[in-house]
Motif scaffolding. Structure first.
Motif, PDB file in Angstrom:
ATOM      1  N   SER A 204       0.787  -1.155   0.076  1.00 55.37           N
ATOM      2  CA  SER A 204      -0.093   0.017   0.143  1.00 55.37           C
ATOM      3  C   SER A 204       0.933   1.381   0.021  1.00 55.37           C
ATOM      4  O   SER A 204       1.735   1.578   0.898  1.00 55.37           O
ATOM      5  CB  SER A 204      -0.899   0.105   1.288  1.00 55.37           C
ATOM      6  OG  SER A 204      -1.539   1.335   1.290  1.00 55.37           O
TER       7      SER A 204
ATOM      8  N   VAL B 207       0.653   5.585  -0.238  1.00 53.90           N
ATOM      9  CA  VAL B 207      -0.139   6.821  -0.281  1.00 53.90           C
ATOM     10  C   VAL B 207       0.738   7.824  -0.768  1.00 53.90           C
ATOM     11  O   VAL B 207       1.828   8.358  -0.227  1.00 53.90           O
ATOM     12  CB  VAL B 207      -0.587   7.156   1.210  1.00 53.90           C
ATOM     13  CG1 VAL B 207      -1.216   8.615   0.951  1.00 53.90           C
ATOM     14  CG2 VAL B 207      -1.261   5.844   1.700  1.00 53.90           C
TER      15      VAL B 207
ATOM     16  N   SER C  48      -3.335   4.526  -2.828  1.00 50.11           N
ATOM     17  CA  SER C  48      -4.115   4.123  -1.447  1.00 50.11           C
ATOM     18  C   SER C  48      -4.230   5.188  -0.488  1.00 50.11           C
ATOM     19  O   SER C  48      -3.998   6.199  -0.736  1.00 50.11           O
ATOM     20  CB  SER C  48      -2.966   3.377  -0.892  1.00 50.11           C
ATOM     21  OG  SER C  48      -3.630   3.140   0.641  1.00 50.11           O
TER      22      SER C  48
ATOM     23  N   GLY D 114      -4.577   5.085   2.680  1.00 52.09           N
ATOM     24  CA  GLY D 114      -4.001   4.995   4.078  1.00 52.09           C
ATOM     25  C   GLY D 114      -4.891   4.514   5.231  1.00 52.09           C
ATOM     26  O   GLY D 114      -5.942   3.580   4.806  1.00 52.09           O
TER      27      GLY D 114
ATOM     28  N   GLN E 260       0.050  -1.663   6.975  1.00 57.40           N
ATOM     29  CA  GLN E 260       1.037  -0.992   6.751  1.00 57.40           C
ATOM     30  C   GLN E 260       0.807  -0.049   5.841  1.00 57.40           C
ATOM     31  O   GLN E 260       0.185  -0.735   4.672  1.00 57.40           O
ATOM     32  CB  GLN E 260       2.172  -1.706   6.810  1.00 57.40           C
ATOM     33  CG  GLN E 260       2.695  -2.255   8.126  1.00 57.40           C
ATOM     34  CD  GLN E 260       4.115  -2.932   7.820  1.00 57.40           C
ATOM     35  OE1 GLN E 260       4.587  -3.126   6.740  1.00 57.40           O
ATOM     36  NE2 GLN E 260       4.850  -3.422   8.881  1.00 57.40           N
ATOM     37  N   HIS E 261       1.207   1.126   5.402  1.00 58.72           N
ATOM     38  CA  HIS E 261       1.100   1.872   4.305  1.00 58.72           C
ATOM     39  C   HIS E 261       2.525   2.776   4.216  1.00 58.72           C
ATOM     40  O   HIS E 261       2.932   3.468   4.994  1.00 58.72           O
ATOM     41  CB  HIS E 261      -0.082   2.885   4.334  1.00 58.72           C
ATOM     42  CG  HIS E 261      -1.271   2.142   4.887  1.00 58.72           C
ATOM     43  ND1 HIS E 261      -2.129   1.571   3.866  1.00 58.72           N
ATOM     44  CD2 HIS E 261      -2.005   2.139   6.070  1.00 58.72           C
ATOM     45  CE1 HIS E 261      -3.138   1.130   4.476  1.00 58.72           C
ATOM     46  NE2 HIS E 261      -3.220   1.306   5.905  1.00 58.72           N
ATOM     47  N   TRP E 262       2.741   2.729   2.990  1.00 60.75           N
ATOM     48  CA  TRP E 262       4.318   3.679   2.566  1.00 60.75           C
ATOM     49  C   TRP E 262       3.457   4.952   2.387  1.00 60.75           C
ATOM     50  O   TRP E 262       2.602   5.207   1.752  1.00 60.75           O
ATOM     51  CB  TRP E 262       4.812   2.914   1.637  1.00 60.75           C
ATOM     52  CG  TRP E 262       5.681   1.770   2.013  1.00 60.75           C
ATOM     53  CD1 TRP E 262       5.246   0.383   1.668  1.00 60.75           C
ATOM     54  CD2 TRP E 262       6.939   1.973   2.580  1.00 60.75           C
ATOM     55  NE1 TRP E 262       6.405  -0.335   2.169  1.00 60.75           N
ATOM     56  CE2 TRP E 262       7.294   0.517   2.823  1.00 60.75           C
ATOM     57  CE3 TRP E 262       7.843   2.647   3.099  1.00 60.75           C
ATOM     58  CZ2 TRP E 262       8.594   0.029   3.283  1.00 60.75           C
ATOM     59  CZ3 TRP E 262       9.038   2.374   3.746  1.00 60.75           C
ATOM     60  CH2 TRP E 262       9.195   0.942   3.915  1.00 60.75           C
TER      61      TRP E 262
ATOM     62  N   ARG F  63      -5.315  10.471   3.853  1.00 64.65           N
ATOM     63  CA  ARG F  63      -4.269  11.105   3.139  1.00 64.65           C
ATOM     64  C   ARG F  63      -4.317  12.380   3.783  1.00 64.65           C
ATOM     65  O   ARG F  63      -3.166  13.010   3.160  1.00 64.65           O
ATOM     66  CB  ARG F  63      -4.754  11.369   1.615  1.00 64.65           C
ATOM     67  CG  ARG F  63      -4.805   9.819   0.957  1.00 64.65           C
ATOM     68  CD  ARG F  63      -5.502   9.839  -0.350  1.00 64.65           C
ATOM     69  NE  ARG F  63      -4.592  10.626  -1.518  1.00 64.65           N
ATOM     70  CZ  ARG F  63      -3.788   9.932  -2.244  1.00 64.65           C
ATOM     71  NH1 ARG F  63      -3.673   8.507  -2.180  1.00 64.65           N
ATOM     72  NH2 ARG F  63      -3.091  10.832  -3.087  1.00 64.65           N
TER      73      ARG F  63
END
Length: 403
Positions: free
Chosen positions: A119, A121, A173, A175, A180-182, A366
């Motif tokens: 994922s 963002v 994404s 978020g 987990q989200h980059w 976001r």
């Protein structure tokens, strides 16, 4: 995507490698046998060891991705032309480096950390590139991405235009508080980039809504101090990579390869001795409000105005003491504009809050929903800074009512 015998975990040493991804570790001698006899020290040692083992691969991948993206951006900036600039709906400038940087980061993270739940963002999407007139720009971006990925021979991969579009669009994404989200800003400070000034590739990882690591690649930031003539600037080298992991401090090294050094925010306690960072662009932050806050604090030094999250890196290493950001009313902060910078500062001993002293919450998607603005400093200065901020905001409201 055509991938031939790709094994991202296999590393073949290359004599021409220009940047280092080694993650400095704390020597085992840091925790002596005598120290471990002390229960509280033993607990701290155990906590450090546990933190150090978490997100180790993720931080290495993030440093590699940001460093490669920085190399792409440097190549574009050297030969930037007016045709490099496109317009988004909000009229902010977007360069081929924005798209290329996002594609490189997405591709590297996916190769280094294979996961079905990847994922990202991120700021950009491929809409403009898919429209009529975007084909030439897409070709240029694809060439840049392939040239960058093949730079040190690590990745035996050739990506197509469709691969590049897909990599850019992987940043859609939303978020949120789970998983987990980059979080990526492929070029934070695009206007600074276009001017040849400061910009940053800012990459962070959220885990269950919390920022757990962050990397800032700042190609134009000198290794020596910026905005602080009293600090030693004997190392006249440019291009810094800041990296931080929760519970493990903040490190800085040269982008083109050097041993990482632990950095810390300034220990200044007297506001009069502080210096203030703020946005270069007046449209990005209310300079008049920042000036009012500085006056109330008794700050003597003029403000240091630079673009991008490079300000967070400079603050983390003690170049300045305070960072103020007060956008114009109605503007909503995006998480990619602050996630990496915040952990770089906090792990260096600093504090980042909104104008009311609330912690920044990156778990709501976001955008950052916060009170008025963002203030960053060390723990000793924060109480007096927040007090000055509240008085300045109250005064601003009163003045507006009189107009």
């Amino acid at each position: 995507m055509a991938i031939m015998a790709l094994n991202p975990l296999a590393r073949v040493p290359k004599p021409h490698l220009h940047f280092s991804l080694s993650i400095p570790h704390r020597s085992s001698s840091s925790f002596s046998r005598q120290s471990l006899l002390n229960p509280s020290r033993r607990r701290r040692a155990a906590s450090f060891m546990a933190s150090a083992s978490l997100y180790h691969k993720e931080l290495a991948a993030a440093k590699r991705a940001a460093s490669l993206a920085a190399r792409l951006c440097q190549a574009v900036q050297k030969a930037i032309l007016i045709s490099d600039v496109q317009s988004k709906a909000d009229k902010s400038p977007v360069t081929v480096a924005d798209y290329g940087s996002q594609a490189v980061v997405s591709l590297v993270l996916k190769m280094e950390l294979p996961s079905e739940s990847f994922s990202l963002v991120a700021e950009e999407d491929s809409g403009d590139l898919r429209n009529d007139g975007g084909q030439d720009t897409l070709k240029r971006i694809t060439k840049l991405v392939n040239d960058t990925l093949s730079m040190d021979g690590t990745y035996n991969i050739t990506v197509s235009e469709e691969d590049v579009l897909a990599a850019i669009d992987s940043g859609k994404s939303e978020g949120g508080p789970s998983g987990q989200h980059w979080v990526l800003d492929p070029i934070d400070g695009t206007k600074g980039f276009l001017r040849g000034d400061q910009y940053a590739i800012a990459l962070a990882l959220l885990d269950e809504g919390k920022v757990v690591l962050g990397v800032l690649a700042c190609p134009n930031l000198p290794l020596g101090s910026i905005g602080n003539p009293d600090k030693d600037t004997s190392q006249n080298q440019t291009g810094c990579l800041f990296s931080a992991k929760i519970g493990c401090g903040t490190d800085m090294q040269l982008l083109n390869g050097s041993t990482a050094n632990r950095i810390h925010v300034t220990s200044i306690e007297n506001p009069a001795d502080a210096s203030i960072f703020e946005s270069y662009e007046a449209a990005h932050s209310q300079h008049d409000l920042s000036s009012s806050i500085a006056q109330k604090l008794g700050v003597r030094a003029p403000p240091v105005r630079i673009d991008s999250q490079a300000k967070y890196g400079a603050l983390a290493r003690g170049d300045g003491a305070i960072y103020l950001r007060f956008p114009r009313p109605g503007y909503r902060e995006k998480i990619w504009d602050h996630a990496a910078g915040c952990i770089v500062v906090s792990e260096a001993g600093g504090v980042a809050t909104d104008a009311a002293g609330n912690d920044l919450d990156f778990s709501k998607g976001r955008y950052l929903d916060l009170d008025t603005g963002i203030v960053v400093t060390n723990k000793k200065l924060m109480p007096s800074l927040l007090n000055a901020v509240q008085h300045a905001l109250k005064e601003q409201i009163q003045n507006a009512a009189l107009l």
